[in-house]
Design an enzyme around this catalytic site. Sequence first.
Site, PDB file in Angstrom:
ATOM      1  N   CYS A  63       0.814  -1.220  -0.015  1.00 17.77           N
ATOM      2  CA  CYS A  63      -0.117  -0.002  -0.038  1.00 17.77           C
ATOM      3  C   CYS A  63       0.881   1.335   0.009  1.00 17.77           C
ATOM      4  CB  CYS A  63      -1.012  -0.008   1.403  1.00 17.77           C
ATOM      5  SG  CYS A  63      -1.276  -1.387   2.021  1.00 17.77           S
ATOM      6  N   ARG A 120       6.976 -11.348   5.205  1.00 21.46           N
ATOM      7  CA  ARG A 120       6.776 -11.085   6.704  1.00 21.46           C
ATOM      8  C   ARG A 120       7.302 -12.248   7.399  1.00 21.46           C
ATOM      9  NH1 ARG A 120       0.353  -9.904   5.865  1.00 21.46           N
ATOM     10  NH2 ARG A 120       0.622  -8.209   4.128  1.00 21.46           N
ATOM     11  N   LYS A 129     -14.754  -3.868   6.439  1.00 20.17           N
ATOM     12  CA  LYS A 129     -14.567  -4.424   5.309  1.00 20.17           C
ATOM     13  C   LYS A 129     -15.552  -5.903   5.117  1.00 20.17           C
ATOM     14  CE  LYS A 129     -11.851  -7.627   8.606  1.00 20.17           C
ATOM     15  NZ  LYS A 129     -10.700  -8.558   8.713  1.00 20.17           N
ATOM     16  N   HIS A 158      -8.557  -1.439  -0.265  1.00 19.10           N
ATOM     17  CA  HIS A 158      -7.555  -2.329  -0.450  1.00 19.10           C
ATOM     18  C   HIS A 158      -8.534  -3.744  -0.728  1.00 19.10           C
ATOM     19  CE1 HIS A 158      -4.661  -0.476   2.612  1.00 19.10           C
ATOM     20  NE2 HIS A 158      -5.770  -0.317   3.030  1.00 19.10           N
ATOM     21  N   HIS A 193      -5.230  -1.036  -5.043  1.00 22.37           N
ATOM     22  CA  HIS A 193      -5.758   0.026  -4.272  1.00 22.37           C
ATOM     23  C   HIS A 193      -6.628   0.974  -5.178  1.00 22.37           C
ATOM     24  CE1 HIS A 193      -2.246  -1.508  -1.957  1.00 22.37           C
ATOM     25  NE2 HIS A 193      -3.414  -1.423  -1.057  1.00 22.37           N
ATOM     26  N   GLN A 243       0.836 -10.963  -3.342  1.00 19.37           N
ATOM     27  CA  GLN A 243      -0.546 -10.530  -3.098  1.00 19.37           C
ATOM     28  C   GLN A 243      -0.977 -10.284  -4.653  1.00 19.37           C
ATOM     29  OE1 GLN A 243       0.014  -7.490  -0.333  1.00 19.37           O
ATOM     30  NE2 GLN A 243      -1.290  -8.617   1.241  1.00 19.37           N
ATOM     31  N   ASP A 294      -2.718  -7.589  -5.557  1.00 15.75           N
ATOM     32  CA  ASP A 294      -3.114  -6.408  -4.528  1.00 15.75           C
ATOM     33  C   ASP A 294      -3.624  -5.389  -5.878  1.00 15.75           C
ATOM     34  OD1 ASP A 294      -3.597  -5.311  -2.283  1.00 15.75           O
ATOM     35  OD2 ASP A 294      -1.231  -4.880  -2.019  1.00 15.75           O
TER      36      ASP A 294
HETATM   37 ZN   LIG Z   1      -3.220  -2.453   0.792  1.00 15.85          ZN
END
Ligand SMILES: [Zn+2]
Length: 655
Positions: A342, A371, A477, A523, A393, A389, A391
């Site tokens: 992000c 991680r 969420k 997200h 945004h 991910q 991912d």
């Molecule tokens: Zn994010």
Amino acid sequence: MNKTMINITLPDGSVKQYEACVTGLDIARSISNSLAREVLSVTVNGEVLDVNRPIRSDATLRLNKWEDPEGKHAFWHSSAHLMAEAIEALYPGTKFGIGPAIENGFYYDVDPGDEVVITDSDLPRIEEKMKEIASEKHPFRREEVTKSEAMEFFGNKGDEYKTELIDELEDGTISFYRSGSFTDLCRGPHLADTSPIKAIKLLNVAGAYWRGDENRKQMTRIYGVTFPKQKMLEEHLELLEQARQRDHRKLGKELELFTFSQRVGQGLPLWLPKGAQLRERLENFLKKVQREHGYEQVITPHIGQKELWVTSGHYEKYGKESFQPIHTPQEGEEFLLKPMNCPAHLEIYRYKPRSYRDLPIRLAEFGTVYRYEQSGELHGLTRVRGFTQDDAHIFCRPDQLKDEFKKVIDIVLLIFTTLDFHDFTTQVSLRDPEDMEKYIGTEANWEKAENAILEAVEEKGMEYTVERGEAAFYGPKLDFMVRDALGRKWQLGTIQVDYNLPDRFELEYIGEDNQKHRPVMIHRAPFGSMERFVAVLIEHTAGKFPLWLAPDQAVILPISEKYYDYAEKVSNFLKNYDIRTLIDGRNEKIGKKIRDNELKRIPYLLIVGEKEQESSSVSVRRQGEGDQGVMKLEEFARFMQSEIRNQLGSTGTDV
Ligand SMILES: [Zn+2]
Ligand SMILES: [Zn+2]
């Protein structure tokens, strides 16, 4: 003396009167004897208790049976005590850590002393002992004790694990449970006695650090599962066997999809050519869907300055737990491996001024994040230290939130249907109305966001549950849980609204009113991560991927060497139709070749010999379904293409 009567409210709303100090078991018995036999625990005013705990005042009551999680929990937790009792009898002097019920059974962490090793081969003996004790119908007796009594008991016993646990408890809250010769420090609840535990299976032995701390003693963790009926155990073991057959770690190796290397490092998957192809195809599929939904791909680095993560707040969350910083030799800079994509996307938003007309901006990246996970927690592709991910945004105006949310839901649903996940549940997580202090962002914006999600799922006609108090502190969420072919639940995609990061990074756009405004951020990661998704997909399909996704779509089996040239001709022909083929040119009997290739989960087996060569055709077998007859080459190619078109639906075939 008058007996005090209390009102007991049952789940159907009916109220019955009983004498004070009645137990859940008494109440069940007053309804029917068969019910009394089935009750495993009770929920009194929301608290799960033993069936024989006296109820002293008016209460709501639920009787928990096997079908209820609270019933199973008491059953399996009692089984953990039973196992501990058996172990204590067989291995005197054993010390005990913790022994909880888990999702499918229970475990106990034990320390039998440095001289003794308990292995899988000892499990049948422990099982036998458990059966013997269970049939003796030992009652579980609860006893409230003071902290010093508890300390004295386990101090005398020499169990330093229990005394460490007691040390952290508050006096006045401590209880023991005794059954047979075994006494445990425990909050309960338990079964009334051991007799309902009829079918017992101890599954395996593993190492587990005391309190999950690798600097402390490694204990022996013994996993088991128990049932009230032998038949239920047999069904469960059958399911476990199927799960073992589908284990993505096993299939990943057999199908040559991925591997791990101790030299590269644990928890860091290496995607083999076939796995990389599969993953790339999934990524292309999603990229195409996203392009059609107005997303733009971006690429950002794998490391970022420490300051970036301090600003985003991720340093607080992942910093200490995570990997150590990387220092530059001369400039004294400090970088961290990225745990999240992000912040870099926020900086991309910020690189130039934005107007209300530019929004929404949808930035997507297959971003690899790192991680730290303890080595003992790592598991195949589902728990790793580096993962990618899917991912993206979305930065939008508050008034665009609902529409954007709906579009993200569309993408998630399209992915689920295309990949044959038809059984899924969704959960909307909102604020805790009792504790509104802990959330950031204005009341008006939260209202807007929560309503946007609720209206979006309603308008999409989705079934969902609402969990109050489960929202993140920065926004509400929506989570998706899929159920796989074996009925197991997996958390996959998530869509989150965020007011926090736009604030921390001071994002702005110029509104129609010429004033500065703050955008809202979404997200979203429909797959979650490529690693996790591929793992779930392998276990869901047992490695039989849909045709469009299969690394090899057809294998050509010449019945003898004489037809190898024709096999190559077939392969080249199909290549022109973008069909991925292999040739099994081994000098083996055709029957063996068919069997071997069926195991490789390749969707189509094409057998070629004299007859096929003469008529420019192939004999087609569908994996697991057998003979489909002879087809001309072009006919077969078109047949494959139409199957792929059907699978991919509106997303097209060019993924
Ligand atoms: Zn994010
Ligand atoms: Zn217990």
